[in-house]
Structure formats: structure tokens, C-alpha cells
Scaffold this motif. Structure first.
Motif, PDB file in Angstrom:
ATOM      1  N   TYR A   1       1.121   5.157   1.752  1.00  0.00           N
ATOM      2  CA  TYR A   1       0.659   6.008   2.849  1.00  0.00           C
ATOM      3  C   TYR A   1       1.098   7.439   2.583  1.00  0.00           C
ATOM      4  O   TYR A   1       2.030   7.685   1.809  1.00  0.00           O
TER       5      TYR A   1
ATOM      6  N   TYR B   1      -2.322   9.504   9.731  1.00  0.00           N
ATOM      7  CA  TYR B   1      -3.723   9.627   9.353  1.00  0.00           C
ATOM      8  C   TYR B   1      -4.590   9.447  10.597  1.00  0.00           C
ATOM      9  O   TYR B   1      -4.289   8.620  11.467  1.00  0.00           O
TER      10      TYR B   1
ATOM     11  N   ARG C   1      -5.605  12.278  -2.549  1.00  0.00           N
ATOM     12  CA  ARG C   1      -5.241  10.887  -2.272  1.00  0.00           C
ATOM     13  C   ARG C   1      -6.023   9.931  -3.173  1.00  0.00           C
ATOM     14  O   ARG C   1      -5.471   8.948  -3.692  1.00  0.00           O
TER      15      ARG C   1
ATOM     16  N   LEU D   1      -2.301   0.520  11.082  1.00  0.00           N
ATOM     17  CA  LEU D   1      -1.998   1.436   9.983  1.00  0.00           C
ATOM     18  C   LEU D   1      -2.900   2.656   9.922  1.00  0.00           C
ATOM     19  O   LEU D   1      -2.486   3.701   9.417  1.00  0.00           O
ATOM     20  N   LEU D   2      -4.139   2.530  10.401  1.00  0.00           N
ATOM     21  CA  LEU D   2      -5.128   3.562  10.134  1.00  0.00           C
ATOM     22  C   LEU D   2      -5.750   4.200  11.364  1.00  0.00           C
ATOM     23  O   LEU D   2      -6.320   5.290  11.277  1.00  0.00           O
TER      24      LEU D   2
ATOM     25  N   HIS E   1       8.122   9.430  11.157  1.00  0.00           N
ATOM     26  CA  HIS E   1       7.284  10.255  10.279  1.00  0.00           C
ATOM     27  C   HIS E   1       8.116  11.211   9.430  1.00  0.00           C
ATOM     28  O   HIS E   1       7.724  12.358   9.185  1.00  0.00           O
TER      29      HIS E   1
ATOM     30  N   ASN F   1       1.328   3.705  11.802  1.00  0.00           N
ATOM     31  CA  ASN F   1       0.617   4.763  11.080  1.00  0.00           C
ATOM     32  C   ASN F   1       1.614   5.860  10.746  1.00  0.00           C
ATOM     33  O   ASN F   1       1.642   6.921  11.366  1.00  0.00           O
ATOM     34  N   TRP F   2       2.461   5.587   9.758  1.00  0.00           N
ATOM     35  CA  TRP F   2       3.566   6.483   9.441  1.00  0.00           C
ATOM     36  C   TRP F   2       3.120   7.789   8.817  1.00  0.00           C
ATOM     37  O   TRP F   2       3.866   8.769   8.796  1.00  0.00           O
ATOM     38  N   GLY F   3       1.910   7.840   8.283  1.00  0.00           N
ATOM     39  CA  GLY F   3       1.409   9.079   7.707  1.00  0.00           C
ATOM     40  C   GLY F   3       0.625   9.914   8.697  1.00  0.00           C
ATOM     41  O   GLY F   3       0.161  10.995   8.358  1.00  0.00           O
TER      42      GLY F   3
ATOM     43  N   TYR G   1       0.827  -1.201   0.000  1.00  0.00           N
ATOM     44  CA  TYR G   1       0.000   0.000   0.000  1.00  0.00           C
ATOM     45  C   TYR G   1       0.870   1.263   0.000  1.00  0.00           C
ATOM     46  O   TYR G   1       2.085   1.214   0.244  1.00  0.00           O
TER      47      TYR G   1
ATOM     48  N   ILE H   1      -5.077   5.101   3.489  1.00  0.00           N
ATOM     49  CA  ILE H   1      -3.964   4.510   2.742  1.00  0.00           C
ATOM     50  C   ILE H   1      -4.523   4.047   1.407  1.00  0.00           C
ATOM     51  O   ILE H   1      -5.741   3.943   1.246  1.00  0.00           O
TER      52      ILE H   1
END
Length: 528
Positions: free
Chosen positions: A274, A456, A304, A438-439, A415, A452-454, A272, A494
Motif C-alpha cells: 500500500y 487511497y 505505483r 483496504l480500498l 497512517h 486503508n492505511w494509505g 500486498y 494497492i
């Protein structure tokens, strides 16, 4: 209570064939040399929740519950379990299980192992996400424990597949670095630890007292060969007898070679993208000329979703992955719990993507750097390069920077990236795994957003997810998980690209049962 929770699928792989069987291309039938794609970064089974670490640990250590090849829960060191009430689980530990030093496994070792992950310092990915729900642990007798949660928690069995049981007396007072020297490496698993050479190999010998099916191999060498061509060359030369992750350009050659056997299976790993969804200014977002951009377009759902529409997933499958990927708009494959059949794969539509960009206020596009690992997933950097080409065509001038996973993850978890490619395997066997990690909005107390590296965050999704995590009825919980997935995916939290298909190859005469969880187990290879 959930019927699904208590299904005990029979997934053990039986060991067959005489150990003295002469196999074509093997120096000795009772020895196996196996080439893996990624080296472990730590030998401490509780330090870093990273696939390459877990895969090695599972040769030496066991967990209370396990997954069969189709990611269904089966008994491990716990031979049975029951719900005493809505909040309390009781586990019966197998009697007579021995650690590698000959001492017997007891409930005290189990409780110690459940407590230890929370004490680990400086972990880039802690295992205590799988133990946070437990508010009380109680030893009933030498072989019985009870675990209590603050609210009904249907994921107990799933989470316990990720916590390895270590020997208390062998690991007390150890730092994580000590394990690389062999200290604390006393488990109950199918193999005993012999030695570890960083980035090169792990040497193991068979545990003749193993409680489960005995491995076919007296000695196993896990070789770490990240370069795909070198890994395949080692198999062809007989330097190793089996490999994982066959290079896609060489698939026809491997499939047609009469001296080799090929195995594959769609995995639970989603590849995916991100995004930096939080900062007003993002470090790797620029104008198309490369100047800093005051506004971060990646915060906009329309941008996105435009990126998603611009990606030719079928082209990636056909031309890059040699058919070994499954385009998706989900977080897990259809066989896993919580899959949402209403989330159809996004159609390749560059013109529609341009319209969305214009609606978001970026009719001329912008510039961005796509960061990616280059040694972790099948064709990871090549996938990123293809996506960059797709995005450049709609006006998003995209550069790609690839690097080894160790470097990539150390910066991603802080990040540092604006836009990245990553993969996630639902190691607990259902969609709550990627939703939580992740989310979900980052919350260390809940164990949310660990990858959750973005950054979000959609509180609406979190509310639905938390309700699902406390719902025991499977039908209702599945609906809630599907709803949470739809909220996050439609919002562009994502962007799923595809489910990865995992491959293995062996010298003729050795067989392997492929696994949805992508695990490569020496004890599941066997003489034919």
C-alpha cells in the motif's frame, strides 16, 4: 433472492478415533499442544478485528453463521434463515445450546452480542463494520430474531460469521481488559476457557455439552511461538504435537520426515503493498541521497504501476517461498466470489517500469522506506527485502524497516508509513471484504476503509462497490465486484503480490483439514 446465499455446504469435520489412542510422540492422546505463530492482543472477542485474536476466540465462542474449510457459509448457532422481505432477515437459533456455565443461549444474548461491538472504546479495528448495515433488531421469540437493513444487503450471512456470541449476563459492564483475567469468557464454543498467559499460552478444556461435533481432545494448550525455527523445534522435540506456518526453508525436511505429517492449502489472504496516496509530502519519501522530497511520487498512478511492474513475483515464489505462494493481480483466489479473471498477474518488466517512472517525472527515481511486519506473514520481512532489491534496480532506492506486528499495526492505522507491506484475508468469503476495508474511501459511518492505511480514495470505485453491496442477484453483483476490483487495481490503489499458501505440520498420527481462511482450530485436529 440469491441462490448462492442460501447454499448450506456441509463442511463440518467429523471427529474420529478413540480418545485413548496412543500417538507417536504425544504424551497423552487426549491432550493437544498446538503452536501458533502470533499471540492475541486481546481476549475480548469484540475488541480488535485482528486474525490472531479471532483465531483464539473461535475456540471459545460461536457465531450465527460459519465458514467451512473452503470458505462457504454453513449454519452456526443459527440453524436456518430466510428473507422475510428484501430488507428483513429472520434467523432461527438452535434450541438447547448451552453456554459453558450451563445456562441456555437465547435470542437476548444474540441481540446483545450484535449491539456490543459498536460500544467498544479505543479499538484499533472495530467489529462493528459487520453490524453497521443493521438498522433494527427484533426478538420474535426465545429462538427467533429478525434483522432489518436500510437497503437490500446480500452480505448479511457473510458478515455474521465475524460476530461472536457472548453471554449477556457475563459480559455486561466489563471492560475489554477484564477478559484477559477470565471475566466474560463464557461462550458456546467447543472449548472452555481455563487460563491465559500473555504472549505465551491459552489453556482450554473440552466442552462436553458442545452442540456440534465434539473435539477429540480433553485439554488443549495453544502455545504462541512467533519464531519459525523455535516453533518447528518444539514440534520435532515433542513439546507440541502440531504447528502452523512451517518455515519455508525447512519444508523439504518436514515433508520427508516419516515422523511428521504435512498439510497445505492456498489461502484467501493476499499479500500486498500500500502507498501514501493522499499527502503531498510523505514522511519516508526522499531524494536518492536521503533529503526530504517536496513532491510525493506515490500519489501518481504511473509510479505505483511502475512499482508493480518492477516486482519479480515468480522469483519470490520460486526462490523465497519454496513454491508456496501464488502470484496474483487479484484480491482473492479464483475460488472466492468476485474474483476477476481478466486481471492477469503483472509481468516482471523492469525496463517498462523505468519508462513509466520517467513519464511520471522521475527518470532518476527517488528514495523510500518500505515498512513491514516481521512476525505476521510467511517470510514477510524477506519478501519486503526482495521487493526493495527489485525497486532499487529501477532507480527507487528502497530501505526496509521491519518490526513486530503489534508495533507495526499501531502506527500503520495512524497512517504513519509512506509505503508498506500488509496482508488481508477475505474473512467474509468474497472480494467485497478487501474492497471495503483496504480500498474504499475512509468512512466510519459506512464501515469503509477500516484498513486503508494509505488513504487511497477513488470515488468511482466506491460508487460501483456500494451498488454491489445492495445488489442481491449474484450474477449482477459478481460483475459489479469485478468492475470495482479492476478500477482499484488498475489505478494502483494497492499492489497485490501473491496469495499466501498456508501450511501445517503434525506428529504422525494426527491429521488436519487445511482451511482457505488460514484458521488453525484445535477442534479440527484429530487422531488418525
Amino acid at each position: 433472492m440469491s441462490l448462492r446465499t442460501f447454499k448450506k455446504a456441509i463442511g463440518a469435520v467429523a471427529v474420529a478415533g478413540a480418545l485413548g489412542l496412543a500417538l507417536a510422540g504425544t504424551a497423552q492422546a487426549a491432550d493437544l499442544k498446538l503452536a501458533m505463530s502470533s499471540p492475541p492482543t486481546s481476549m475480548d472477542p469484540h475488541f480488535y478485528n485482528l486474525f490472531s485474536n479471532i483465531n483464539v476466540s473461535e475456540h471459545i465462542f460461536d457465531s450465527l453463521t460459519k465458514m467451512d474449510p473452503d470458505s462457504r457459509i454453513i449454519p452456526g448457532l443459527a440453524e436456518s434463515w430466510k428473507l422475510v422481505n428484501n430488507l428483513t432477515w429472520e434467523f432461527k437459533i438452535r434450541k438447547g445450546v448451552k453456554f459453558h456455565d450451563g445456562s441456555e443461549l437465547t435470542a437476548e444474548d444474540v441481540i446483545w452480542s450484535l449491539d456490543r461491538p459498536a460500544t467498544i472504546q479505543n479499538s484499533p479495528g472495530k467489529f462493528d463494520v459487520y453490524t453497521k448495515a443493521i438498522v433494527n433488531k427484533k426478538i420474535i421469540d426465545k429462538y427467533t430474531i429478525q434483522l432489518t437493513t436500510s437497503q437490500p444487503y446480500p452480505l448479511m450471512l457473510n458478515d455474521l460469521t465475524s460476530i461472536f456470541i457472548v453471554q449477556k449476563k457475563a459480559t455486561q459492564g466489563l471492560g475489554s481488559d477484564d477478559f484477559a483475567q477470565g471475566k466474560g469468557m463464557i461462550g458456546t464454543g467447543p472449548f472452555k476457557f481455563v487460563s491465559y498467559a500473555r504472549d505465551d499460552r491459552v489453556e482450554l478444556v473440552r466442552n462436553n455439552d458442545y452442540w456440534g461435533n465434539k473435539p477429540a481432545w480433553d485439554k488443549v494448550t495453544l502455545r504462541f511461538i512467533p519464531n519459525p525455527a523455535t516453533r518447528l523445534a518444539a514440534l520435532l522435540s515433542g513439546d507440541v504435537q502440531a504447528i502452523e506456518n512451517v518455515p519455508t526453508p525447512d519444508l523439504p525436511k518436514v515433508r520427508n520426515d516419516p515422523k511428521l505429517a504435512f498439510f497445505s492449502k492456498i489461502s484467501h489472504r493476499v499479500i500486498y503493498l500500500y502507498f501514501d496516496a493522499k499527502r503531498d509530502k510523505s514522511p519516508y519519501v526522499t531524494t536518492k541521497e536521503g533529503a526530504p522530497l517536496d513532491k510525493n511520487p506515490l500519489k501518481d498512478t504511473r509510479v505505483r504501476n511502475a512499482i508493480s511492474m518492477a516486482i519479480n513475483r515468480q522469483g519470490i515464489k520460486d526462490r523465497l517461498m519454496e513454491g508456496l505462494s501464488e502470484p496474483t493481480n487479484n484480491l482473492v483466489p479464483p475460488t472466492l466470489f468476485g474474483y476477476n479473471p481478466n486481471l492477469k498477474t503483472v509481468k516482471y518488466d523492469p525496463e517498462g517500469a523505468k519508462k513509466l517512472l520517467a513519464e511520471a517525472g522521475f527518470p532518476n527515481g527517488f528514495g523510500v522506506t518500505l515498512h513491514t511486519p516481521n512476525n505476521r506473514y510467511v517470510n514477510d520481512e524477506k519478501i519486503a527485502q526482495t521487493i526493495a532489491q527489485n525497486l532499487t534496480r529501477i532507480g527507487i532506492a528502497t530501505k526496509v524497516e521491519g518490526m513486530p506486528m503489534a508495533t507495526y499495526s499501531s502506527k500503520g492505522i495512524k497512517h504513519e508509513w509512506s509505503f508498506g507491506l500488509l496482508g488481508w484475508g477475505a474473512q467474509t468469503g468474497e472480494v467485497s471484504s478487501p474492497l471495503r476495508a483496504l480500498l474504499a474511501c475512509e468512512d466510519s459511518k459506512k464501515g469503509f476503509g477500516t484498513t486503508n492505511w494509505g488513504e487511497y480514495c477513488n470515488p468511482k470505485m466506491d460508487v460501483v462497490l456500494e451498488k454491489a453491496l445492495s445488489t442481491v442477484d449474484d450474477t449482477e453483483r459478481s460483475k459489479l465486484l469485478q468492475e470495482a476490483t479492476a478500477i482499484a487495481i488498475n489505478d494502483g490503489g494497492i499492489i497485490p503480490i501473491h496469495q499466501q499458501v498456508t501450511t501445517w505440520a503434525t506428529q504422525k498420527g494426527i491429521v488436519y483439514v487445511p482451511r482457505t481462511d488460514e484458521r488453525t482450530y484445535a477442534h479440527n485436529f484429530k487422531p488418525q
